[in-house]
Design an enzyme around this catalytic site. Structure first.
Site, PDB file in Angstrom:
ATOM      1  N   VAL A  18       0.817  -1.229   0.000  1.00 52.23           N
ATOM      2  CA  VAL A  18       0.000   0.000   0.000  1.00 52.23           C
ATOM      3  C   VAL A  18       0.848   1.276   0.000  1.00 52.23           C
ATOM      4  CG1 VAL A  18      -2.061  -1.052   1.042  1.00 52.23           C
ATOM      5  CG2 VAL A  18      -0.320  -0.010   2.531  1.00 52.23           C
TER       6      VAL A  18
ATOM      7  N   TYR B 193       4.311   4.830  15.312  1.00 53.06           N
ATOM      8  CA  TYR B 193       3.020   4.156  15.128  1.00 53.06           C
ATOM      9  C   TYR B 193       1.869   5.063  15.587  1.00 53.06           C
ATOM     10  CZ  TYR B 193      -0.487   0.416  15.583  1.00 53.06           C
ATOM     11  OH  TYR B 193      -1.619  -0.364  15.475  1.00 53.06           O
ATOM     12  N   ALA B 194       2.019   5.669  16.768  1.00 53.86           N
ATOM     13  CA  ALA B 194       0.955   6.542  17.291  1.00 53.86           C
ATOM     14  C   ALA B 194       0.758   7.743  16.378  1.00 53.86           C
ATOM     15  CB  ALA B 194       1.285   6.993  18.709  1.00 53.86           C
TER      16      ALA B 194
ATOM     17  N   LYS C 235      -1.243   6.681  13.356  1.00 54.05           N
ATOM     18  CA  LYS C 235      -2.662   6.445  13.639  1.00 54.05           C
ATOM     19  C   LYS C 235      -3.389   7.761  13.960  1.00 54.05           C
ATOM     20  CE  LYS C 235      -2.552   1.967  13.025  1.00 54.05           C
ATOM     21  NZ  LYS C 235      -3.226   1.370  11.864  1.00 54.05           N
TER      22      LYS C 235
ATOM     23  N   ILE D  21      -5.843  -6.283  20.425  1.00 58.27           N
ATOM     24  CA  ILE D  21      -6.499  -7.396  19.740  1.00 58.27           C
ATOM     25  C   ILE D  21      -5.466  -8.507  19.539  1.00 58.27           C
ATOM     26  CG2 ILE D  21      -7.854  -8.056  17.703  1.00 58.27           C
ATOM     27  CD1 ILE D  21      -9.115  -5.703  19.309  1.00 58.27           C
TER      28      ILE D  21
HETATM   29  P1  NAI Z   1      -1.175  -8.192  11.406  1.00 63.27           P
HETATM   30  O1  NAI Z   1       0.269  -7.903  11.411  1.00 63.27           O
HETATM   31  O2  NAI Z   1      -1.650  -9.544  11.769  1.00 63.27           O
HETATM   32  O3  NAI Z   1      -1.810  -7.834   9.978  1.00 63.27           O
HETATM   33  C1  NAI Z   1      -1.442  -6.679   9.265  1.00 63.27           C
HETATM   34  C2  NAI Z   1      -1.556  -6.971   7.802  1.00 63.27           C
HETATM   35  O4  NAI Z   1      -1.179  -5.793   7.058  1.00 63.27           O
HETATM   36  C3  NAI Z   1      -0.606  -8.099   7.377  1.00 63.27           C
HETATM   37  O5  NAI Z   1      -1.274  -8.962   6.502  1.00 63.27           O
HETATM   38  C4  NAI Z   1       0.507  -7.345   6.658  1.00 63.27           C
HETATM   39  O6  NAI Z   1       1.144  -8.099   5.653  1.00 63.27           O
HETATM   40  C5  NAI Z   1      -0.271  -6.191   6.044  1.00 63.27           C
HETATM   41  N1  NAI Z   1       0.612  -5.084   5.670  1.00 63.27           N
HETATM   42  C6  NAI Z   1       1.519  -4.454   6.445  1.00 63.27           C
HETATM   43  N2  NAI Z   1       2.162  -3.513   5.725  1.00 63.27           N
HETATM   44  C7  NAI Z   1       1.637  -3.558   4.477  1.00 63.27           C
HETATM   45  C8  NAI Z   1       1.875  -2.851   3.283  1.00 63.27           C
HETATM   46  N3  NAI Z   1       2.815  -1.889   3.206  1.00 63.27           N
HETATM   47  N4  NAI Z   1       1.144  -3.147   2.188  1.00 63.27           N
HETATM   48  C9  NAI Z   1       0.196  -4.123   2.236  1.00 63.27           C
HETATM   49  N5  NAI Z   1      -0.068  -4.838   3.330  1.00 63.27           N
HETATM   50  C10 NAI Z   1       0.646  -4.552   4.439  1.00 63.27           C
HETATM   51  O7  NAI Z   1      -1.816  -7.075  12.344  1.00 63.27           O
HETATM   52  P2  NAI Z   1      -3.303  -6.846  12.889  1.00 63.27           P
HETATM   53  O8  NAI Z   1      -3.228  -6.872  14.342  1.00 63.27           O
HETATM   54  O9  NAI Z   1      -4.265  -7.691  12.177  1.00 63.27           O
HETATM   55  O10 NAI Z   1      -3.504  -5.308  12.468  1.00 63.27           O
HETATM   56  C11 NAI Z   1      -4.407  -4.848  11.482  1.00 63.27           C
HETATM   57  C12 NAI Z   1      -4.588  -3.352  11.653  1.00 63.27           C
HETATM   58  O11 NAI Z   1      -5.142  -3.093  12.929  1.00 63.27           O
HETATM   59  C13 NAI Z   1      -3.287  -2.571  11.585  1.00 63.27           C
HETATM   60  O12 NAI Z   1      -3.507  -1.345  10.907  1.00 63.27           O
HETATM   61  C14 NAI Z   1      -2.971  -2.316  13.039  1.00 63.27           C
HETATM   62  O13 NAI Z   1      -2.181  -1.162  13.201  1.00 63.27           O
HETATM   63  C15 NAI Z   1      -4.356  -2.133  13.605  1.00 63.27           C
HETATM   64  N6  NAI Z   1      -4.452  -2.332  15.039  1.00 63.27           N
HETATM   65  C16 NAI Z   1      -4.138  -3.544  15.610  1.00 63.27           C
HETATM   66  C17 NAI Z   1      -4.243  -3.705  16.982  1.00 63.27           C
HETATM   67  C18 NAI Z   1      -3.937  -4.992  17.672  1.00 63.27           C
HETATM   68  O14 NAI Z   1      -3.954  -5.010  18.909  1.00 63.27           O
HETATM   69  N7  NAI Z   1      -3.664  -6.070  16.983  1.00 63.27           N
HETATM   70  C19 NAI Z   1      -4.661  -2.582  17.840  1.00 63.27           C
HETATM   71  C20 NAI Z   1      -4.952  -1.373  17.123  1.00 63.27           C
HETATM   72  C21 NAI Z   1      -4.854  -1.277  15.790  1.00 63.27           C
END
Ligand code: NAI
Length: 247
Positions: A64, A155-156, A159, A188
């Site tokens: 992205v 990160y903060a 967001k 999460i």
């Molecule tokens: P995760 O690491 O399991 O999934 C993130 C996904 O985004 C992965 O599939 C990764 O390959 C993809 N990704 C990362 N950079 C990318 C890029 N440049 N282009 C395309 N894809 C890319 O993490 P999770 O926990 O599922 O996080 C999803 C969203 O939720 C993120 O934006 C994260 O910041 C946000 N989030 C997660 C929290 C948590 O506690 N897990 C809390 C608050 C927000």
């Protein structure tokens, strides 16, 4: 007003949907009847998850942070599923460190994926949504974009930036029928948070009013609501989904 969520005929593009929260969101949108583009950096993984979900799906690949890749992935998804009506900017990553140890590369990697990525995707879909006078854009922010967090300045900031981006785009396109909101998850359980040491996890848990860590489906429920007919009068908002961690 319908009280059920029926997304039949809608086309969702969910970034970072090969695992974690994105996969949970994509599955929920699909179960509600939407066609869904599974978007990852690895085409094989994206196609595998799309095949797992079944009909009304396609797997496409893009980083992205790269505008040309985003435009190509959106064109590929639309050529199979039709115009995108729901965009979920979920792709994100962390490169945590205290500020004095945070490198410019760590800063750029996080800001480019988490914030610039949402700019690229939104820019690519907004014209079509404006023309059709309908569209939902849902950005996955974080509670730390509101509260800040030690060791996560990059990160903060990404967001918090996403929240400002959401509010601005909401104001720009409300008159064209495009609604833009954020979901801000707390803690999460996904690959992103799996590495947290047990004591830090226990400390976090003690702050969560509902007494449990969140699951991808908890976030998916909020996204489903914001994508649905139940949310017609809601734009520019941040829906915090954290089990009462920050009240
Ligand atoms: P995760 O690491 O399991 O999934 C993130 C996904 O985004 C992965 O599939 C990764 O390959 C993809 N990704 C990362 N950079 C990318 C890029 N440049 N282009 C395309 N894809 C890319 O993490 P999770 O926990 O599922 O996080 C999803 C969203 O939720 C993120 O934006 C994260 O910041 C946000 N989030 C997660 C929290 C948590 O506690 N897990 C809390 C608050 C927000």
């Amino acid at each position: 007003m319908s009280t059920t969520i029926d997304l039949a005929g809608q086309v969702a593009f969910v970034t970072g949907s090969t695992r974690g929260i994105g996969k949970g969101v994509a599955s929920a949108l699909h179960r509600a009847g939407a066609s869904v583009a599974i978007v990852g950096r690895d085409i094989a993984q994206a196609q595998r998850v799309a095949a797992e979900l079944g009909d009304r799906t396609v797997g496409v690949a893009c980083d992205v942070a790269q505008n040309d890749q985003v435009e190509a992935a959106i064109a590929a998804a639309e050529s199979v599923l039709g115009p995108i009506t729901i965009l979920v900017n979920n792709a994100g990553l962390t490169r945590d460190n205290l500020l004095i140890r945070l490198s410019p590369d760590d800063w750029d990697a996080v800001l480019n994926a988490n914030l610039k990525g949402a700019f690229h995707t939104t820019r690519a879909v907004i014209k079509g949504m404006m023309k059709r006078r309908a569209g939902r854009i849902i950005n996955i922010a974080s509670v730390v974009g509101i509260t800040g967090n030690k060791g996560q300045a990059n990160y903060a900031a990404s967001k918090a930036g996403l929240i400002g981006f959401t509010k601005s785009v909401a104001k720009e396109y409300a008159s064209r029928g495009v609604l833009v909101n954020c979901v801000a998850p707390g803690f999460i359980e996904t690959d992103m948070t799996a590495a947290l040491p047990a004591d830090a996890r226990a400390a976090l848990l003690s702050q969560i009013a509902l007494g449990r860590l969140g699951q991808p489906d908890d976030v998916a429920g909020a996204v489903l609501f914001l994508a649905s007919d139940l949310a017609w009068y809601l734009t520019g908002q941040v829906l915090v989904v954290d089990g009462g961690m920050v009240i």
